[in-house]
Design an enzyme around this catalytic site. Structure first.
Site, PDB file in Angstrom:
ATOM      1  N   CYS A  17      -5.067   6.285  -3.636  1.00 26.60           N
ATOM      2  CA  CYS A  17      -4.350   4.950  -3.587  1.00 26.60           C
ATOM      3  C   CYS A  17      -3.130   5.285  -4.178  1.00 26.60           C
ATOM      4  O   CYS A  17      -2.810   5.741  -5.230  1.00 26.60           O
ATOM      5  CB  CYS A  17      -5.176   3.843  -4.389  1.00 26.60           C
ATOM      6  SG  CYS A  17      -4.177   2.395  -4.669  1.00 26.60           S
TER       7      CYS A  17
ATOM      8  N   CYS B  78       0.884  -1.221  -0.003  1.00 28.74           N
ATOM      9  CA  CYS B  78      -0.186   0.115  -0.225  1.00 28.74           C
ATOM     10  C   CYS B  78       0.909   1.309  -0.069  1.00 28.74           C
ATOM     11  O   CYS B  78       1.618   1.440   1.121  1.00 28.74           O
ATOM     12  CB  CYS B  78      -1.010   0.056   1.102  1.00 28.74           C
ATOM     13  SG  CYS B  78      -2.031   1.379   1.299  1.00 28.74           S
TER      14      CYS B  78
END
Length: 268
Positions: A212, A81
Site C-alpha cells: 500500500c 492510491c
C-alpha cells in the site's frame, strides 16, 4: 471492454482505458473485475479518463491531462492510491498517452506529480502528510496505539513490538469509528533496522494487500515520529517487495517498481 493489468510491489490493479468517459462503472462491475476466481483479479480498478471530462476533477485539467478514477475491490470509491498512481503513470507512458519523464496525474486527492526512471521505478510526490493525533487499533483482541495520518485518504499506522508476520489480518482490525467515520487503512509495522520497517496493511474496501503506497508513507511518518525525526529516507518492507519513502519536511515521495503484466478484452 479493453483492460490491462499491472502491479506495484504486488499491489495489483485492473486498468480500464476510457479516454472519453463513456464507461459505466457501477460497484458490482468493479467487484466482478477484481474477483480473483471469477474475474481478472485485483486490489482495485484504475479507470483512465481525461480530466476535463470528470466534473469532480475538471479544475485540475490545467495541470494534468489524465484522471485516475480509483475504485477499491469492493466497488467503493477511494480518494487516492499511492501504488495505483505509479502503475497508472506506467500505463500512460507504455500506451503512448504520456511522454516519459515528469508529469501530473489528477486524483480525488489532488494532482500528483510522477517521475519515471530508466530503471523502471516510478516516483510520486505524495504531498505533505497530515498528522491528526493518535488512536488505537485492535487485532485478535490485542490493542495497539498508532498515529492518525491523512494522505488524502485516512490511515492509522501502528509501530508495534509483536512480530507483524504473526498477525491475523483476515478480518478488519477494530478502530474508533468516531475518529474514522469513513473507515481507515490500518498499518502494523516493526522497526527492523535504521530507517527500515516491515509493514502489513489492511485496506478498507480491499482487505489485506501485498503493498500500500499511501500506507507506506504513513508508516514512515509514524516510525520517524517514534525515532524523534521528521525528515529522512525510509525503506518499507511489504509482502510484495520494498518501497522507498522520502520525507523532506515539505512533502513526501514514494518510489518503487511499477509493472504491466497483461492486456486484453473482457466481457465482465
Amino acid at each position: 471492454m479493453r483492460f490491462a493489468k499491472g502491479h506495484g510491489t504486488e499491489n495489483d490493479f485492473v486498468i480500464l482505458p476510457d479516454p472519453e468517459g463513456e464507461l459505466a462503472l457501477p460497484g458490482a462491475r468493479v467487484a466482478a473485475l477484481c474477483d480473483r476466481r471469477a474475474g481478472i483479479g485485483g486490489d482495485g480498478v484504475l479507470r483512465v479518463v481525461r480530466t476535463k471530462l470528470v466534473p469532480e476533477a475538471a479544475d485540475q485539467a490545467g495541470e494534468a491531462e489524465w484522471f485516475m478514477d480509483y475504485r477499491n475491490a469492493d466497488g467503493s470509491v477511494a480518494e487516492m492510491c499511492g501504488n495505483g498512481v505509479r502503475v497508472f503513470a506506467r500505463y500512460l507512458v507504455d500506451s503512448g498517452l504520456a511522454e516519459a519523464g515528469e508529469f501530473g496525474v489528477a486524483t480525488r486527492g489532488g494532482v500528483k506529480r510522477v517521475r519515471l526512471a530508466e530503471t523502471g521505478d516510478v516516483t510520486v510526490d505524495m504531498g505533505m502528510p497530515r498528522v491528526l493525533g493518535e488512536s488505537r487499533a485492535t487485532v485478535s483482541g490485542a490493542e495497539y496505539s498508532g498515529l492518525r495520518v491523512d494522505m488524502g485518504n485516512p490511515h492509522l499506522a501502528c509501530v508495534i513490538d509483536d512480530p507483524v508476520a504473526g498477525l491475523d489480518l483476515t478480518r478488519q482490525p477494530g478502530f474508533d469509528p468516531a475518529a474514522f467515520p469513513d473507515g481507515v487503512n490500518v498499518e502494523l509495522l516493526n522497526a527492523v533496522g535504521p530507517r527500515r520497517v516491515a509493514m502489513r496493511v489492511f485496506e478498507r474496501g480491499s482487505g489485506e494487500t501485498r503493498s500500500c503506497g499511501t500506507g507506506a508513507v504513513a508508516s514512515a511518518v509514524a516510525a520517524a515520529r517514534l525515532a524523534g525525526e521528521e525528515t529522512g529516507t525510509w525503506e518499507v518492507e511489504v509482502l510484495g517487495g520494498v518501497v522507498t519513502v522520502t520525507l523532506d519536511g515539505r512533502t513526501s515521495y514514494l518510489a518503487g517498481p511499477a509493472v504491466l503484466v497483461a492486456s486484453g478484452e473482457t466481457t465482465l
